[in-house]
Motif scaffolding. Structure first.
Motif, PDB file in Angstrom:
ATOM      1  N   ILE A 151       0.835  -1.210   0.000  1.00  0.00           N
ATOM      2  CA  ILE A 151       0.000   0.000   0.000  1.00  0.00           C
ATOM      3  C   ILE A 151       0.865   1.254   0.000  1.00  0.00           C
ATOM      4  O   ILE A 151       0.606   2.204  -0.745  1.00  0.00           O
ATOM      5  CB  ILE A 151      -0.982  -0.019   1.188  1.00  0.00           C
ATOM      6  N   LYS A 152       1.920   1.267   0.793  1.00  0.00           N
ATOM      7  CA  LYS A 152       2.828   2.424   0.802  1.00  0.00           C
ATOM      8  C   LYS A 152       3.478   2.626  -0.561  1.00  0.00           C
ATOM      9  O   LYS A 152       3.657   3.765  -1.005  1.00  0.00           O
ATOM     10  CB  LYS A 152       3.887   2.267   1.888  1.00  0.00           C
ATOM     11  N   SER A 153       3.814   1.539  -1.256  1.00  0.00           N
ATOM     12  CA  SER A 153       4.404   1.647  -2.592  1.00  0.00           C
ATOM     13  C   SER A 153       3.411   2.227  -3.594  1.00  0.00           C
ATOM     14  O   SER A 153       3.780   3.049  -4.435  1.00  0.00           O
ATOM     15  CB  SER A 153       4.870   0.275  -3.087  1.00  0.00           C
ATOM     16  N   VAL A 154       2.159   1.796  -3.508  1.00  0.00           N
ATOM     17  CA  VAL A 154       1.126   2.329  -4.395  1.00  0.00           C
ATOM     18  C   VAL A 154       0.950   3.826  -4.150  1.00  0.00           C
ATOM     19  O   VAL A 154       0.915   4.620  -5.092  1.00  0.00           O
ATOM     20  CB  VAL A 154      -0.211   1.579  -4.192  1.00  0.00           C
ATOM     21  N   VAL A 155       0.864   4.218  -2.894  1.00  0.00           N
ATOM     22  CA  VAL A 155       0.691   5.635  -2.549  1.00  0.00           C
ATOM     23  C   VAL A 155       1.896   6.452  -3.023  1.00  0.00           C
ATOM     24  O   VAL A 155       1.740   7.527  -3.612  1.00  0.00           O
ATOM     25  CB  VAL A 155       0.466   5.806  -1.030  1.00  0.00           C
TER      26      VAL A 155
END
Length: 70
Positions: A17-21
Motif C-alpha cells: 500500500i505504501k508503494s502504491v501511494v
C-alpha cells in the motif's frame, strides 16, 4: 492462523500500500481519492497465501498512470 504468519502478511500489505501511494504521489499527485482493502483481508478469511485486493478510487483520469510499470 499463526500470529507470526498473520503479522508477516500485514507487514507485506503495508509495504504494498505504501508503494502504491508513493508511486501515485509521484506520477499523478492528488489523483487518488481512496484506497480500500477488499477480499479475504476485508472479510478476515485470510490464510498463508492470501493475496491483497485493493479498491482504488480516483479523482480523475490521470490516476491510471499509477498502474503503469514505468
Amino acid at each position: 492462523m499463526e500470529a507470526c504468519i498473520k503479522k508477516k502478511l500485514e507487514e507485506r500489505n503495508d509495504r504494498i500500500i505504501k508503494s502504491v501511494v508513493k508511486k501515485a504521489e509521484k506520477v499523478c499527485p492528488g489523483a487518488i481519492a481512496l484506497i480500500g482493502i477488499a477480499g479475504s483481508f476485508h472479510s478476515g478469511d485470510i490464510y498463508e497465501k492470501s493475496d491483497l485486493d485493493l479498491c482504488i478510487v480516483a479523482n480523475d483520469d490521470s490516476a491510471s498512470k499509477a498502474a503503469s510499470c514505468g
